[in-house]
Design a protein around this motif. Structure first.
Motif, short mmCIF file in Angstrom:
data_model
loop_
_atom_site.label_atom_id
_atom_site.label_comp_id
_atom_site.label_asym_id
_atom_site.label_seq_id
_atom_site.Cartn_x
_atom_site.Cartn_y
_atom_site.Cartn_z
N SER A 100 -37.48 20.30 -35.08
CA SER A 100 -38.80 20.59 -34.54
C SER A 100 -39.47 21.69 -35.38
O SER A 100 -38.78 22.58 -35.90
CB SER A 100 -38.65 21.06 -33.09
OG SER A 100 -39.90 21.39 -32.54
N PRO A 101 -40.80 21.66 -35.56
CA PRO A 101 -41.78 20.73 -34.97
C PRO A 101 -42.05 19.49 -35.83
O PRO A 101 -42.87 18.66 -35.48
CB PRO A 101 -43.04 21.60 -34.92
CG PRO A 101 -42.94 22.45 -36.16
CD PRO A 101 -41.46 22.75 -36.31
N PHE A 102 -41.34 19.37 -36.95
CA PHE A 102 -41.65 18.31 -37.91
C PHE A 102 -41.37 16.92 -37.35
O PHE A 102 -42.11 15.97 -37.62
CB PHE A 102 -40.84 18.53 -39.19
CG PHE A 102 -40.84 19.95 -39.66
CD1 PHE A 102 -42.00 20.54 -40.14
CD2 PHE A 102 -39.69 20.72 -39.58
CE1 PHE A 102 -42.00 21.86 -40.54
CE2 PHE A 102 -39.68 22.04 -39.99
CZ PHE A 102 -40.84 22.62 -40.47
N ASN A 103 -40.30 16.79 -36.57
CA ASN A 103 -39.94 15.46 -36.07
C ASN A 103 -40.94 14.92 -35.06
O ASN A 103 -40.99 13.72 -34.79
CB ASN A 103 -38.53 15.47 -35.48
CG ASN A 103 -38.35 16.50 -34.38
OD1 ASN A 103 -39.28 17.23 -34.05
ND2 ASN A 103 -37.16 16.56 -33.81
N SER A 104 -41.77 15.81 -34.48
CA SER A 104 -42.76 15.36 -33.49
C SER A 104 -43.88 14.54 -34.13
O SER A 104 -44.60 13.81 -33.43
CB SER A 104 -43.35 16.56 -32.75
OG SER A 104 -44.06 17.40 -33.64
N TYR A 105 -44.03 14.66 -35.45
CA TYR A 105 -45.08 13.90 -36.15
C TYR A 105 -44.57 12.54 -36.63
O TYR A 105 -45.36 11.73 -37.13
CB TYR A 105 -45.60 14.71 -37.34
CG TYR A 105 -46.37 15.95 -36.92
CD1 TYR A 105 -47.74 15.91 -36.73
CD2 TYR A 105 -45.70 17.16 -36.71
CE1 TYR A 105 -48.44 17.04 -36.34
CE2 TYR A 105 -46.39 18.29 -36.33
CZ TYR A 105 -47.76 18.23 -36.13
OH TYR A 105 -48.45 19.34 -35.74
N ASN A 106 -43.26 12.30 -36.54
CA ASN A 106 -42.68 10.99 -36.88
C ASN A 106 -43.09 10.51 -38.28
O ASN A 106 -43.52 9.37 -38.46
CB ASN A 106 -43.08 9.94 -35.84
CG ASN A 106 -42.54 10.26 -34.46
OD1 ASN A 106 -41.38 10.65 -34.31
ND2 ASN A 106 -43.39 10.12 -33.45
N ILE A 107 -42.95 11.38 -39.23
CA ILE A 107 -43.40 11.09 -40.60
C ILE A 107 -42.71 9.85 -41.18
O ILE A 107 -43.33 9.06 -41.90
CB ILE A 107 -43.16 12.30 -41.51
CG1 ILE A 107 -43.98 13.51 -41.04
CG2 ILE A 107 -43.51 11.96 -42.96
CD1 ILE A 107 -45.48 13.30 -41.06
N PHE A 108 -41.45 9.66 -40.87
CA PHE A 108 -40.69 8.57 -41.49
C PHE A 108 -40.60 7.31 -40.62
O PHE A 108 -39.77 6.45 -40.85
CB PHE A 108 -39.28 9.06 -41.85
CG PHE A 108 -39.28 10.24 -42.78
CD1 PHE A 108 -39.92 10.17 -44.01
CD2 PHE A 108 -38.66 11.43 -42.42
CE1 PHE A 108 -39.94 11.26 -44.86
CE2 PHE A 108 -38.67 12.53 -43.27
CZ PHE A 108 -39.32 12.45 -44.50
N ARG A 109 -41.46 7.21 -39.62
CA ARG A 109 -41.47 6.03 -38.76
C ARG A 109 -42.81 5.29 -38.87
O ARG A 109 -43.84 5.91 -39.06
CB ARG A 109 -41.22 6.43 -37.31
CG ARG A 109 -39.85 7.05 -37.06
CD ARG A 109 -39.69 7.46 -35.61
NE ARG A 109 -38.40 8.13 -35.38
CZ ARG A 109 -38.05 8.66 -34.21
NH1 ARG A 109 -38.87 8.60 -33.18
NH2 ARG A 109 -36.87 9.26 -34.09
N THR A 110 -42.75 3.99 -38.73
CA THR A 110 -43.95 3.14 -38.72
C THR A 110 -44.83 3.42 -39.93
O THR A 110 -45.93 3.97 -39.82
CB THR A 110 -44.77 3.36 -37.42
OG1 THR A 110 -43.90 3.45 -36.30
CG2 THR A 110 -45.76 2.22 -37.23
N TRP A 111 -44.33 2.99 -41.07
CA TRP A 111 -45.07 3.24 -42.31
C TRP A 111 -46.30 2.33 -42.39
O TRP A 111 -46.20 1.12 -42.19
CB TRP A 111 -44.17 2.99 -43.52
CG TRP A 111 -43.13 4.06 -43.66
CD1 TRP A 111 -41.92 4.11 -43.05
CD2 TRP A 111 -43.23 5.25 -44.44
NE1 TRP A 111 -41.24 5.26 -43.40
CE2 TRP A 111 -42.04 5.98 -44.26
CE3 TRP A 111 -44.22 5.78 -45.27
CZ2 TRP A 111 -41.79 7.20 -44.88
CZ3 TRP A 111 -43.99 6.99 -45.90
CH2 TRP A 111 -42.79 7.69 -45.70
#
Length: 458
Positions: A219-230
């Protein structure tokens, strides 16, 4: 990040943001620093080869990687404007662009480096080391560019301590693989200068893996889901990144390539001069990490305040950054001036190389003040997203004023090789003056615009 109300609070937040960036920059630069330093302990010809190789590598890589620095002001302004839902797309498109840029640089070096080196009048051994060093470095291009995009995202959230931790890991990793691959310890091949390039490439892959894990899991980076749903490639988002990033990249390329151009021109003076010049440039570049870090901090803080429409706070951060950098530049100049003999001796046991390096280090001390002004001013301008005029000013200062001045002094006076360093001082000073005037103009212009915006609201 948060809103500050007093100059003391602003200074404390500036230090809080800049200190981890400084540690990060030093740690990242240590990869190049130890490439040069450990190669210098291996041999003068390998040092000269790595110097020539890095003179090709650094401006091309940094110039194109500079495009990705635009992610920082873009995300910072999105955060300041409370548009967090747009952050993910901006970062993902930045990663796509990073992959493309890495492919372009790889193709450039793979297809063209031998032809470029052939144009230089180098000793065969030096030319061979330079070519193999660059080829080894290209193995780490992809992770290096992608990491730059991710790092800009992390920094824009104000979490500069995270990139500090990641980068701190890079230095010991690089030293370890340099030890194995330059000198051939523990059964590894003794590669000399090219071994430093391979060690750096391995280091870049490892720090990318670490960064990806942190963004995915913490956290807090994972809350933005950068590596999901490209998403699909977005030319609109690429244009936004490029519109800000290309001038930044060109500006950085113009500044860094001037030092490379000087290295190339000094090739006619022989291997010893190249080695001594590289020693001085290597250590001066290490000290430059201080104003550069303040510059990056200024971009984050100014961008955040501009996004929040607090222009007076953005202005205060701009000049607070400059004042801090100038104050610290005197310390850097003193280190170079009073310890230049000890610094030169750290790099080489060759008394001729050391004696010449001591003289180059004296000139390096003289341009500390100019560096301390122009770097944070550029950072503040990037926070305002004012980047187009900046690179034109840099181009004129370094290439129209600085390099010709150095050429004339080197070839038509008794200064010889030192004339090029005087030219660098002149160019950096011209850049510091013109960029400062540009920042004053931008702030004055926005100061008149903001009241109109406020008065026009219903």
């Amino acid at each position: 990040m948060y809103q500050t109300r007093t100059k003391k609070e602003k200074l404390l937040l500036l230090v809080k943001i800049v200190f981890p960036i400084l540690v990060t920059q030093i740690a990242m630069y240590m990869v190049t620093f130890f490439d040069i330093y450990m190669t210098s302990r291996y041999g003068t010809e390998d040092l000269a080869g790595v110097s020539i190789g890095s003179s090709f590598w650094v401006p091309v890589y940094i110039g194109l990687a500079g495009i990705l620095m635009s992610i920082t002001p873009i995300v910072a302004q999105l955060m300041g404007a409370k548009k967090k839902d747009q952050v993910k797309q901006a970062v993902q498109q930045g990663i796509y662009l990073a992959i493309l840029l890495a492919a372009i640089v790889f193709a450039f070096f793979y297809l063209g480096i031998d032809y470029l080196i052939a144009f230089m009048d180098l000793e065969p051994t030096v030319a061979d080391v330079a070519s193999r060093y660059i080829f080894a470095m290209t193995i780490g291009l992809l992770p290096l560019f992608v990491y730059n995009a991710l790092r800009s995202y992390i920094d824009a959230l104000g979490a500069t301590r995270v990139t500090m931790v990641i980068s701190l890991l890079s230095a010991p990793i690089n030293i370890f693989f340099n030890y194995l691959l330059i000198f051939g310890h523990f059964g590894f091949p003794e590669l000399g200068g090219p071994g430093a390039g391979l060690a750096s490439a391995i280091t870049y892959w490892l720090i990318l893996v670490i960064a990806v894990w942190i963004i995915h899991a913490r956290s807090p980076f994972n809350s933005y889901n950068i590596f999901r749903t490209w998403p699909k490639l977005s030319l609109t988002r690429w244009m936004e990144i490029s519109r800000i990033g290309v001038p930044i990249g060109i500006s950085i390329f113009v500044e860094t390539s001037i030092f490379s151009a000087v290295t190339f021109m000094l090739a006619v003076y022989g291997t010893v001069t190249i080695a001594a010049h590289q020693i001085a440039l290597n250590f001066a570049s290490l000290l430059y990490m201080l104003p550069l870090s303040i510059s990056m901090g200024a971009t984050i803080l100014v961008g955040y305040e501009v996004g929040a429409k607090r222009l007076q706070d953005a202005k205060q951060y701009s000049w607070l950054s400059v004042g801090t950098a100038v104050s610290l530049s005197f310390l850097s100049a003193c280190v170079l001036f009073f310890m230049r003999s000890e610094i030169a001796a750290l790099y080489s046991a060759d008394p001729v190389v050391v004696e010449l390096a001591v003289q180059f280090l004296l000139f390096a001390a003289l341009f500390q003040l100019s560096d301390a002004i122009q770097a944070p001013v550029q950072g503040a301008l990037r926070g305002y997203k004012d980047v187009n005029i900046t690179f034109v000013m840099a181009l004129i200062s370094y290439w129209v004023i600085g390099l010709p001045t150095g050429y004339l002094l080197a070839n038509f006076t008794d200064y010889g090789a030192f004339g090029y360093w005087i030219g660098l001082i002149v160019g950096l000073t011209a850049g510091a003056i013109t960029l400062s005037l540009r920042l004053l103009l931008i702030q004055k212009k926005l100061q008149h615009v903001q009241p109109k915006i406020i008065n026009s609201k219903p």
